[in-house]
Design a protein around this motif. Structure first.
Motif, PDB file in Angstrom:
ATOM      1  N   TYR A 150      36.445  44.939  41.116  1.00 32.57           N
ATOM      2  CA  TYR A 150      37.121  46.174  41.524  1.00 32.57           C
ATOM      3  C   TYR A 150      36.816  47.285  40.526  1.00 32.57           C
ATOM      4  CZ  TYR A 150      41.036  49.497  41.596  1.00 32.57           C
ATOM      5  OH  TYR A 150      41.810  50.632  41.593  1.00 32.57           O
ATOM      6  N   GLU A 151      36.435  48.438  41.028  1.00 36.15           N
ATOM      7  CA  GLU A 151      36.194  49.607  40.194  1.00 36.15           C
ATOM      8  C   GLU A 151      37.186  50.695  40.602  1.00 36.15           C
ATOM      9  OE1 GLU A 151      32.189  50.925  40.226  1.00 36.15           O
ATOM     10  OE2 GLU A 151      31.354  48.961  39.691  1.00 36.15           O
ATOM     11  N   ARG A 152      38.101  50.984  39.701  1.00 32.06           N
ATOM     12  CA  ARG A 152      39.126  51.975  40.010  1.00 32.06           C
ATOM     13  C   ARG A 152      38.518  53.355  40.165  1.00 32.06           C
ATOM     14  NH1 ARG A 152      42.016  55.815  37.638  1.00 32.06           N
ATOM     15  NH2 ARG A 152      44.174  56.169  38.337  1.00 32.06           N
ATOM     16  N   HIS A 200      46.605  48.919  46.234  1.00 28.22           N
ATOM     17  CA  HIS A 200      46.385  48.156  47.461  1.00 28.22           C
ATOM     18  C   HIS A 200      44.930  47.712  47.563  1.00 28.22           C
ATOM     19  CE1 HIS A 200      46.498  47.005  51.688  1.00 28.22           C
ATOM     20  NE2 HIS A 200      45.448  47.800  51.879  1.00 28.22           N
ATOM     21  N   ARG A 201      44.019  48.618  47.213  1.00 27.71           N
ATOM     22  CA  ARG A 201      42.597  48.278  47.282  1.00 27.71           C
ATOM     23  C   ARG A 201      42.257  47.176  46.280  1.00 27.71           C
ATOM     24  NH1 ARG A 201      37.534  49.972  45.337  1.00 27.71           N
ATOM     25  NH2 ARG A 201      38.406  51.474  43.853  1.00 27.71           N
ATOM     26  N   HIS A 202      42.825  47.260  45.085  1.00 32.84           N
ATOM     27  CA  HIS A 202      42.592  46.219  44.076  1.00 32.84           C
ATOM     28  C   HIS A 202      43.057  44.860  44.594  1.00 32.84           C
ATOM     29  CE1 HIS A 202      43.768  43.756  40.562  1.00 32.84           C
ATOM     30  NE2 HIS A 202      42.634  44.229  40.054  1.00 32.84           N
ATOM     31  N   GLU A 203      44.246  44.828  45.168  1.00 32.60           N
ATOM     32  CA  GLU A 203      44.790  43.584  45.694  1.00 32.60           C
ATOM     33  C   GLU A 203      43.940  43.072  46.854  1.00 32.60           C
ATOM     34  OE1 GLU A 203      48.094  40.670  45.998  1.00 32.60           O
ATOM     35  OE2 GLU A 203      47.138  41.892  44.452  1.00 32.60           O
ATOM     36  N   THR A 204      43.520  43.985  47.705  1.00 35.22           N
ATOM     37  CA  THR A 204      42.737  43.617  48.882  1.00 35.22           C
ATOM     38  C   THR A 204      41.375  43.052  48.507  1.00 35.22           C
ATOM     39  OG1 THR A 204      43.826  45.282  50.256  1.00 35.22           O
ATOM     40  CG2 THR A 204      41.675  44.505  50.998  1.00 35.22           C
ATOM     41  N   GLU A 205      40.662  43.732  47.595  1.00 36.74           N
ATOM     42  CA  GLU A 205      39.273  43.390  47.307  1.00 36.74           C
ATOM     43  C   GLU A 205      39.104  42.254  46.309  1.00 36.74           C
ATOM     44  OE1 GLU A 205      37.028  46.841  46.266  1.00 36.74           O
ATOM     45  OE2 GLU A 205      37.670  47.967  48.032  1.00 36.74           O
ATOM     46  N   LEU A 208      43.138  39.195  48.245  1.00 36.35           N
ATOM     47  CA  LEU A 208      43.364  38.938  49.667  1.00 36.35           C
ATOM     48  C   LEU A 208      42.069  38.710  50.433  1.00 36.35           C
ATOM     49  CD1 LEU A 208      46.179  41.546  50.434  1.00 36.35           C
ATOM     50  CD2 LEU A 208      46.414  39.094  49.965  1.00 36.35           C
ATOM     51  N   VAL A 209      40.966  39.266  49.935  1.00 32.56           N
ATOM     52  CA  VAL A 209      39.698  39.127  50.638  1.00 32.56           C
ATOM     53  C   VAL A 209      39.243  37.673  50.723  1.00 32.56           C
ATOM     54  CG1 VAL A 209      38.140  39.359  48.638  1.00 32.56           C
ATOM     55  CG2 VAL A 209      37.438  40.269  50.874  1.00 32.56           C
ATOM     56  N   PHE A 210      39.845  36.785  49.925  1.00 37.04           N
ATOM     57  CA  PHE A 210      39.497  35.364  49.963  1.00 37.04           C
ATOM     58  C   PHE A 210      40.229  34.614  51.071  1.00 37.04           C
ATOM     59  CE2 PHE A 210      38.237  36.472  45.688  1.00 37.04           C
ATOM     60  CZ  PHE A 210      37.095  35.722  45.486  1.00 37.04           C
ATOM     61  N   THR A 211      41.305  35.203  51.602  1.00 38.45           N
ATOM     62  CA  THR A 211      42.133  34.462  52.559  1.00 38.45           C
ATOM     63  C   THR A 211      42.499  35.230  53.822  1.00 38.45           C
ATOM     64  OG1 THR A 211      44.142  35.200  51.407  1.00 38.45           O
ATOM     65  CG2 THR A 211      43.181  33.095  50.712  1.00 38.45           C
ATOM     66  N   SER A 212      42.465  36.554  53.793  1.00 35.65           N
ATOM     67  CA  SER A 212      42.999  37.368  54.879  1.00 35.65           C
ATOM     68  C   SER A 212      41.892  38.017  55.700  1.00 35.65           C
ATOM     69  CB  SER A 212      43.919  38.454  54.309  1.00 35.65           C
ATOM     70  OG  SER A 212      44.223  39.434  55.277  1.00 35.65           O
ATOM     71  N   THR A 213      41.912  37.783  57.014  1.00 33.30           N
ATOM     72  CA  THR A 213      40.931  38.438  57.884  1.00 33.30           C
ATOM     73  C   THR A 213      41.130  39.948  57.875  1.00 33.30           C
ATOM     74  OG1 THR A 213      42.392  38.101  59.789  1.00 33.30           O
ATOM     75  CG2 THR A 213      40.692  36.444  59.399  1.00 33.30           C
ATOM     76  N   ALA A 215      42.139  41.745  55.342  1.00 26.29           N
ATOM     77  CA  ALA A 215      41.548  42.238  54.095  1.00 26.29           C
ATOM     78  C   ALA A 215      40.030  42.265  54.186  1.00 26.29           C
ATOM     79  CB  ALA A 215      42.000  41.366  52.923  1.00 26.29           C
ATOM     80  N   ILE A 216      39.457  41.270  54.838  1.00 24.63           N
ATOM     81  CA  ILE A 216      38.001  41.239  55.015  1.00 24.63           C
ATOM     82  C   ILE A 216      37.545  42.425  55.856  1.00 24.63           C
ATOM     83  CG2 ILE A 216      36.114  39.953  56.103  1.00 24.63           C
ATOM     84  CD1 ILE A 216      37.559  37.388  55.274  1.00 24.63           C
ATOM     85  N   GLU A 217      38.236  42.668  56.968  1.00 28.84           N
ATOM     86  CA  GLU A 217      37.906  43.813  57.822  1.00 28.84           C
ATOM     87  C   GLU A 217      38.007  45.120  57.047  1.00 28.84           C
ATOM     88  OE1 GLU A 217      40.751  43.611  60.911  1.00 28.84           O
ATOM     89  OE2 GLU A 217      40.038  41.716  61.722  1.00 28.84           O
ATOM     90  N   GLU A 218      39.094  45.273  56.320  1.00 24.53           N
ATOM     91  CA  GLU A 218      39.339  46.507  55.588  1.00 24.53           C
ATOM     92  C   GLU A 218      38.284  46.732  54.513  1.00 24.53           C
ATOM     93  OE1 GLU A 218      42.852  48.230  52.689  1.00 24.53           O
ATOM     94  OE2 GLU A 218      43.423  46.957  54.398  1.00 24.53           O
ATOM     95  N   THR A 219      37.948  45.682  53.794  1.00 21.36           N
ATOM     96  CA  THR A 219      36.969  45.802  52.718  1.00 21.36           C
ATOM     97  C   THR A 219      35.589  46.153  53.255  1.00 21.36           C
ATOM     98  OG1 THR A 219      38.177  44.221  51.353  1.00 21.36           O
ATOM     99  CG2 THR A 219      35.853  44.568  50.818  1.00 21.36           C
ATOM    100  N   LEU A 220      35.140  45.440  54.276  1.00 22.80           N
ATOM    101  CA  LEU A 220      33.823  45.727  54.835  1.00 22.80           C
ATOM    102  C   LEU A 220      33.787  47.131  55.432  1.00 22.80           C
ATOM    103  CD1 LEU A 220      30.990  44.752  55.405  1.00 22.80           C
ATOM    104  CD2 LEU A 220      31.810  43.760  57.550  1.00 22.80           C
ATOM    105  N   SER A 221      34.850  47.512  56.124  1.00 22.45           N
ATOM    106  CA  SER A 221      34.915  48.849  56.702  1.00 22.45           C
ATOM    107  C   SER A 221      34.788  49.926  55.627  1.00 22.45           C
ATOM    108  CB  SER A 221      36.243  49.038  57.447  1.00 22.45           C
ATOM    109  OG  SER A 221      36.387  48.114  58.491  1.00 22.45           O
TER     110      SER A 221
END
Length: 396
Positions: A150-152, A200-205, A208-213, A215-221
């Motif tokens: 994560y890069e703030r 939220h982005r830090h938590e997501t990327e 959550l990106v390891f377990t949540s669909t 979070a995966i959608e949001e990160t790729l988007s």
């Protein structure tokens, strides 16, 4: 292995990722330069295409000897715009759209020809930039990783500070003081909202990106929307329920959307000269860009989504059916690959990599001539991706 239908996700103002048949789209403002006349003199502004930045340079001061010229050039407006049409013909026009007279143009060119030439050179370079970018779009492909970093991003607006004069003014003039307090409050609220979004982005990327669909959608988007696409594709994807597999569809541009000319700036003329690209050159540009898009998107997936091990990527373009007159999808590229195969590509040597060749390292369906003439193919279906995943897992 089932695939889930994904919803349409808004990813940024003016940008959308349509998870069915829409996608990422990027728009940019007009390219060019402007000349502005005002009480302090005549200024030139030149935009830097693709950056949203510009620089402003003073041409000459507004003294008595030049007042009549500035007044003639502005004629009840304050702006003279410098434009160039699709054929390279350049004009100086007022804000209301009217052209300067020949005498006014001569004055501006005589006094400020160097600045106009510099603006023309910027414009010429910006029009040629796309030619270079199309085949090199893969050069920014990130390295694959299973531990996202994560890069703030700092809040883009600096905290407002009052000068000494403004502080005194705030003490003696209540309306000014209230306005400054309001501006500070708006900044604090904006900064707080930004920090919450970054958290939220830090938590997501990173977690959550390891377990949540979701979070995966949001990160790729997010990362797809941040790409500076030369010709933006539409991207859709379906995610496997076990979040180790993803299938992506790219709606590619058509060949006629490729640049059809390159530009030069004649030595003693205030215009750009176009040179038509050959049909072969345009097809080669198209071939290179189509593969560079697919290469870059696969790279983004393996760099941003640590659980993804298997990728299906297919590219299609819209064609008119001569029988019905309606538009239909024509697939020209489809590939299956794994994280393991992708990691065999030495992304540290991107300048030595040709995406057209790299795609042959994957399970590939492509019917293309050496000069970039594509014929339709049948893309890999979900069942074939499932079988591919099963065969690769058994091989391990």
């Amino acid at each position: 292995m089932a695939f889930r239908f994904q919803r349409r996700i808004k990813i940024a103002p003016g940008l959308r990722l349509n998870i069915s048949k829409g996608g990422v789209s990027v728009s940019a403002g007009p390219r060019g330069a402007s000349v502005t006349a005002g009480k302090r003199g005549l200024f030139a502004s030149v935009g830097l295409p693709g950056t949203g930045l510009s620089y402003r340079q003073r041409l000459f001061a507004s003294d008595n000897s030049h007042q009549s010229n500035i007044r003639a050039a502005s004629t009840q407006t304050t702006t003279v715009r410098f434009t160039a049409d699709e054929d390279g013909n350049c004009s100086l026009i007022r804000a209301d759209g009217s052209l300067l007279s020949d005498a006014e143009v001569k004055i501006v060119r005589r006094q400020h020809g160097d600045t106009i030439r510099q603006a023309l050179e910027e414009l010429c370079n910006s029009r040629n930039e796309l030619l270079a970018e199309l085949g090199q779009f893969h050069l920014s492909t990130p390295e694959p990783t299973t531990a996202p970093q994560y890069e703030r991003q700092p809040f883009p607006s600096a905290q407002p500070h009052l000068t000494t004069v403004q502080k005194v003014l705030a003490l003696i003039w209540p309306p000014f003081n209230r306005r400054q307090e309001q501006l500070h409050q708006q900044w604090r609220q904006g900064n707080q909202a930004w920090e919450a979004a970054e958290q939220h982005r830090h938590e997501t990327e990173t977690r959550l990106v390891f377990t949540s669909t979701t979070a995966i959608e949001e990160t790729l988007s997010r990362y797809l929307s941040e790409i500076d696409w030369p010709k933006s594709p539409d991207i859709s994807f379906d995610l496997g329920t076990n979040i180790s597999t993803i299938a992506l569809d790219l709606q590619l541009p058509n060949e006629d959307e490729m640049p059809d000319k390159e530009w030069t700036l004649p030595t003693r003329q205030y215009r750009l000269t176009p040179k038509a690209l050959s049909a072969t050159k345009r097809r080669q540009l198209y071939r290179d860009y189509v593969h560079a898009i697919a290469f870059r998107v696969v790279g983004e997936v393996f760099a941003r989504l640590p659980t993804i091990e298997f990728v299906s990527i297919s590219g299609y373009r819209e064609r008119t059916n001569p029988a019905t007159g309606g538009l239909e999808d024509e697939y020209i590229l489809s590939a299956l690959t794994t994280r393991k195969r992708w990691s065999e590509i030495e992304l540290s040597k991107l300048r030595s990599i040709e995406p057209t060749e790299s795609m042959q390292l994957f399970e590939l369906r492509r019917n293309m001539t050496g000069t970039g003439v594509f014929k339709p193919i049948v893309p890999f279906a979900a069942g074939e991706l499932e079988a591919f995943q099963s065969s690769q897992s058994n091989a391990v």
